[in-house]
Scaffold this motif. Structure first.
Motif, short mmCIF file in Angstrom:
data_model
loop_
_atom_site.label_atom_id
_atom_site.label_comp_id
_atom_site.label_asym_id
_atom_site.label_seq_id
_atom_site.Cartn_x
_atom_site.Cartn_y
_atom_site.Cartn_z
N TRP A 170 37.83 20.12 25.01
CA TRP A 170 37.18 20.65 26.21
C TRP A 170 37.70 22.06 26.52
O TRP A 170 36.95 22.96 26.84
CB TRP A 170 37.44 19.71 27.40
N LEU A 171 39.02 22.22 26.38
CA LEU A 171 39.63 23.52 26.65
C LEU A 171 39.15 24.56 25.65
O LEU A 171 38.91 25.72 25.99
CB LEU A 171 41.16 23.39 26.60
N VAL A 223 34.41 27.12 32.94
CA VAL A 223 34.25 25.71 33.32
C VAL A 223 32.78 25.34 33.32
O VAL A 223 32.38 24.29 32.79
CB VAL A 223 34.90 25.45 34.71
N THR A 224 31.94 26.22 33.87
CA THR A 224 30.49 25.97 33.87
C THR A 224 29.98 25.77 32.45
O THR A 224 29.24 24.81 32.17
CB THR A 224 29.75 27.17 34.52
N GLY A 225 30.37 26.66 31.54
CA GLY A 225 29.92 26.56 30.16
C GLY A 225 30.38 25.28 29.49
O GLY A 225 29.60 24.61 28.81
N THR A 236 29.32 19.75 27.50
CA THR A 236 29.73 18.35 27.49
C THR A 236 28.56 17.45 27.86
O THR A 236 28.39 16.37 27.31
CB THR A 236 30.90 18.13 28.46
N ARG A 237 27.73 17.90 28.80
CA ARG A 237 26.61 17.08 29.25
C ARG A 237 25.49 17.05 28.24
O ARG A 237 24.84 16.02 28.06
CB ARG A 237 26.07 17.63 30.57
N HIS A 238 25.22 18.18 27.59
CA HIS A 238 24.06 18.25 26.71
C HIS A 238 24.33 17.64 25.34
O HIS A 238 23.42 17.13 24.71
CB HIS A 238 23.62 19.71 26.54
#
Lengths: 100, 232
Positions: free
Chosen positions: A37-38, B222-224, B229-231
């Motif tokens: 994630w990072l 963070v937005t990116g 992560t969602r898509h």
């Protein structure tokens, strides 16, 4: 050549702090294994950091800078030539400053 | 990323690519030298500050609040808040820096500036794996900055350019132009917008620092990451 000790101390302090900023982020990051994630977040950093720099600077600057920004973007998108696009941006801002 | 190399060809290519940046940043360096002279620093002080601190925006913020004797803590704090963004940039170059020995790695990080970094990241994204490009971009920028700021100091008493002369737009234009190669497609639109708007709002609260740049950039990141992560 140098006027006094306090000026030299101030310059030294600024130099050390700036060096810590330049090297410190990398140093801390190299000591750990970033999560996926990072990594994803970090991949967005380059564009975001420039967007965060440019937009506030344009909003506080004179209005003619928007003409310069538009010219810079168009020339860069068309020719991918940094020198040409900076020159075009400055020229457009200059022309706009004469027009207003 | 493996097989990071360091070639003379990439070093020369970097130096060549740096030339328009040197030209674009010269007015900014010139102004920095000019303002340093106006605040009563000596030529030696000016060259020392530009050579060692080498971060124009932070120098201008520190000089704006300069006193005699010099404000050591305030100047250090100005350097911290304006240059904090560099701490976020270093890790992005980590794959390339791994190809250098530690001394060379930290020496090249010591010359890190926004523009050389952006062009290096653009090349890295295209699959480039030659760290000499970053070094080649960085060196001429430092020399160009030294020449421009020293010229500014020496010309300060003879010249009277107004602070908002269109020539000074060159420094901002360089940042704007660098956005173009960093654009990867529509997926960048929302993170960039969030970064820009957050920075504008934070700049109202924390002007003359780079906390708003750091805050805006982090909000965009963070937005990116959340979008991906969602898509996926």
């Amino acid at each position: 050549m140098f006027d006094n000790a306090s000026t030299l101390w101030a310059i030294a302090a600024m130099a050390v702090v700036t060096l810590l900023c330049r090297c410190g982020g990398y140093f801390l990051f190299s000591r750990m294994t970033p999560s996926p994630w990072l990594r994803k977040a970090l991949a967005h950093l380059p564009g975001c950091i420039f967007a965060a720099y440019v937009l506030p600077a344009l909003l506080v600057g004179p209005a003619r800078n928007w003409a310069g920004a538009a010219a810079t973007l168009v020339v860069m998108a068309c020719f991918r030539n940094l020198g040409l696009s900076i020159a075009a941006g400055v020229a457009a801002a200059w022309v706009a400053s004469l027009a207003v | 990323m493996t097989n990071i190399v360091f070639t003379g060809a990439a070093l020369r290519r970097g130096m060549w690519q740096a030339m328009p940046l040197v030209a674009g940043l010269s007015p900014f360096g010139f102004v920095t030298g000019l303002i340093t002279q106006r605040h009563g620093l000596t030529l030696g002080d000016c060259m020392l500050m530009n050579g060692l601190v080498y971060a124009g925006a932070s120098q201008l913020v520190a000089l704006a609040n300069w006193t005699h004797p010099a404000p050591v803590l305030a100047a250090a704090f100005a350097a911290l808040v304006v240059n904090m963004r560099f701490a976020l940039m270093g890790p992005v170059l980590a794959p390339w820096l791994a190809g250098l020995r530690p001394v060379a790695r930290y020496a090249s990080l010591a010359l890190l500036v926004d523009h050389a970094w952006a062009l290096s990241v653009t090349d890295m994204r295209k699959g480039g794996r030659d760290v000499a490009l970053f070094v080649g971009l960085s060196l001429p920028l430092w020399f160009g900055w030294m020449i421009a700021s020293t010229m500014g100091f020496l010309c300060a008493s003879a010249l009277n350019l107004p602070p908002h002369h269109p020539l000074f737009f060159g420094a901002l234009a360089a940042f704007i132009a660098l956005l173009v190669p960093l654009w990867r497609g529509l997926g960048d639109a929302l993170p960039w917008a969030v970064a820009g708007v957050t920075a504008v709002l934070l700049a109202q609260v924390l002007p003359h620092t780079s906390w708003y740049i750091v805050g805006g950039a982090l909000a965009g990141c963070v937005t990116g990451a959340v979008m991906e992560t969602r898509h996926v």
